[in-house]
Design a protein around this motif. Structure first.
Motif, mmCIF file in Angstrom:
data_model
loop_
_atom_site.group_PDB
_atom_site.id
_atom_site.type_symbol
_atom_site.label_atom_id
_atom_site.label_comp_id
_atom_site.label_asym_id
_atom_site.label_seq_id
_atom_site.Cartn_x
_atom_site.Cartn_y
_atom_site.Cartn_z
ATOM 1 N N GLN A 91 -38.537 -35.021 -14.979
ATOM 2 C CA GLN A 91 -39.980 -34.824 -15.008
ATOM 3 C C GLN A 91 -40.633 -35.330 -13.720
ATOM 4 O O GLN A 91 -41.609 -34.744 -13.238
ATOM 5 N N GLY A 92 -40.087 -36.408 -13.169
ATOM 6 C CA GLY A 92 -40.613 -36.926 -11.906
ATOM 7 C C GLY A 92 -40.446 -35.929 -10.773
ATOM 8 O O GLY A 92 -41.361 -35.728 -9.964
ATOM 9 N N ARG A 93 -39.265 -35.272 -10.712
ATOM 10 C CA ARG A 93 -39.035 -34.255 -9.681
ATOM 11 C C ARG A 93 -40.032 -33.113 -9.801
ATOM 12 O O ARG A 93 -40.608 -32.645 -8.812
ATOM 13 N N ALA A 94 -40.226 -32.636 -11.028
ATOM 14 C CA ALA A 94 -41.149 -31.521 -11.247
ATOM 15 C C ALA A 94 -42.575 -31.910 -10.878
ATOM 16 O O ALA A 94 -43.315 -31.123 -10.284
ATOM 17 N N LEU A 95 -42.950 -33.140 -11.218
ATOM 18 C CA LEU A 95 -44.303 -33.600 -10.913
ATOM 19 C C LEU A 95 -44.520 -33.731 -9.417
ATOM 20 O O LEU A 95 -45.563 -33.324 -8.886
ATOM 21 N N LEU A 96 -43.555 -34.271 -8.697
ATOM 22 C CA LEU A 96 -43.682 -34.409 -7.249
ATOM 23 C C LEU A 96 -43.737 -33.040 -6.571
ATOM 24 O O LEU A 96 -44.496 -32.843 -5.616
ATOM 25 N N ARG A 97 -42.952 -32.111 -7.083
ATOM 26 C CA ARG A 97 -42.972 -30.758 -6.510
ATOM 27 C C ARG A 97 -44.356 -30.135 -6.670
ATOM 28 O O ARG A 97 -44.892 -29.535 -5.737
ATOM 29 N N THR A 98 -44.937 -30.296 -7.847
ATOM 30 C CA THR A 98 -46.276 -29.759 -8.086
ATOM 31 C C THR A 98 -47.306 -30.501 -7.241
ATOM 32 O O THR A 98 -48.213 -29.899 -6.669
ATOM 33 N N GLY A 99 -47.156 -31.825 -7.171
ATOM 34 C CA GLY A 99 -48.092 -32.621 -6.393
ATOM 35 C C GLY A 99 -48.111 -32.224 -4.928
ATOM 36 O O GLY A 99 -49.174 -32.180 -4.295
ATOM 37 N N ARG A 100 -46.936 -31.929 -4.374
ATOM 38 C CA ARG A 100 -46.862 -31.520 -2.962
ATOM 39 C C ARG A 100 -47.570 -30.190 -2.732
ATOM 40 O O ARG A 100 -48.075 -29.927 -1.643
ATOM 41 N N ALA A 101 -47.572 -29.330 -3.761
ATOM 42 C CA ALA A 101 -48.220 -28.024 -3.612
ATOM 43 C C ALA A 101 -49.746 -28.134 -3.665
ATOM 44 O O ALA A 101 -50.454 -27.271 -3.150
ATOM 45 N N LEU A 102 -50.243 -29.222 -4.290
ATOM 46 C CA LEU A 102 -51.683 -29.355 -4.483
ATOM 47 C C LEU A 102 -52.336 -30.340 -3.521
ATOM 48 O O LEU A 102 -53.487 -30.132 -3.106
ATOM 49 N N TRP A 103 -51.615 -31.409 -3.193
ATOM 50 C CA TRP A 103 -52.197 -32.460 -2.370
ATOM 51 C C TRP A 103 -51.220 -32.869 -1.272
ATOM 52 O O TRP A 103 -50.074 -32.436 -1.257
ATOM 53 N N THR A 104 -51.685 -33.719 -0.361
ATOM 54 C CA THR A 104 -50.829 -34.221 0.706
ATOM 55 C C THR A 104 -50.191 -35.525 0.244
ATOM 56 O O THR A 104 -50.866 -36.549 0.122
ATOM 57 N N LEU A 105 -48.908 -35.460 -0.043
ATOM 58 C CA LEU A 105 -48.182 -36.643 -0.491
ATOM 59 C C LEU A 105 -47.483 -37.310 0.675
ATOM 60 O O LEU A 105 -46.978 -36.632 1.576
ATOM 61 N N SER A 106 -47.459 -38.637 0.632
ATOM 62 C CA SER A 106 -46.633 -39.358 1.591
ATOM 63 C C SER A 106 -45.176 -38.986 1.333
ATOM 64 O O SER A 106 -44.790 -38.645 0.217
ATOM 65 N N THR A 107 -44.370 -39.041 2.373
ATOM 66 C CA THR A 107 -42.971 -38.659 2.229
ATOM 67 C C THR A 107 -42.280 -39.544 1.200
ATOM 68 O O THR A 107 -42.324 -40.766 1.275
#
Length: 208
Positions: A91-107
């Protein structure tokens, strides 16, 4: 804008894979521990007070900018079930993938448990630690509640009315999660046992 972002992140339609997980409810239903709406109410309250508090506290800490490596190690120590650790990181992987598509995430180079990933995404979305905690607490009950409609054939209106009655409990858990001096370590042994049994099933509706 932050209010709308909070609603977006807490929305069950947010494409982060939550619909594929029952939060341990499928195993509890099969074991006969949850049979009806009253049983679901007890399950949700118990899950919120244990896994929900832990998830909310870790989401808040990650949103606050605490060291991710330490948080991951601390959450591993609080998740004795390998099946639950696997589900959390999926679930963490899926959430980070979605988060990267919507916002600018730190690496983020490593896989993260779902609550930690939630805190990272919440911070990138401009939310506060308190809002991250509330999102985590809310998700603790809404996932299994939605699964209950499929698993038990419950009335969706009655099920959502139950979630509404738990609103104050979600608020309380989120507030507690952001004011504790130490990260909580509430245990839910039946969730751990159920997760290990569930992982061995050849046929199941949910991944966890």
């Amino acid at each position: 804008m932050p209010d709308t972002t909070l609603l977006l992140l807490a929305d069950g339609r947010f494409p982060a894979g939550g619909h594929a997980h029952s939060g341990g409810l499928e195993a509890a239903v099969t074991a006969g521990r949850v049979r009806d709406l009253d049983g679901l109410a007890g399950f949700l309250r118990g899950r919120l007070a244990t896994a929900g508090l832990v998830s909310a506290a870790f989401a808040a800490a990650a949103c606050r900018g605490d060291d991710l490596g330490r948080l991951e190690a601390e959450l591993d120590a609080r998740t004795p079930s390998p099946a639950l650790r696997k589900a959390s990181r999926a679930q963490g992987r899926a959430l980070l993938r979605t988060g990267r598509a919507l916002w600018t995430l730190s690496t983020v180079e490593r896989e993260l448990h779902h609550p930690v990933a939630l805190g990272v995404v919440a911070a990138a979305a401009g939310l506060t630690p308190a809002e991250a905690a509330l999102t985590a607490a809310y998700g603790t009950v809404t996932g299994p509640a939605s699964a209950a409609v499929r698993l038990l054939g419950l009335d969706p209106y009655a099920t959502h009315a139950l979630v509404a009655r738990l609103a104050a409990d979600c608020d309380s858990v989120a507030a507690r999660a952001t004011t504790m001096d130490d990260l909580p370590a509430c245990s839910a042994p039946l969730l751990d046992i159920g997760a290990e049994a569930h992982a061995t099933w050849e046929v199941r509706l949910f991944a966890s």
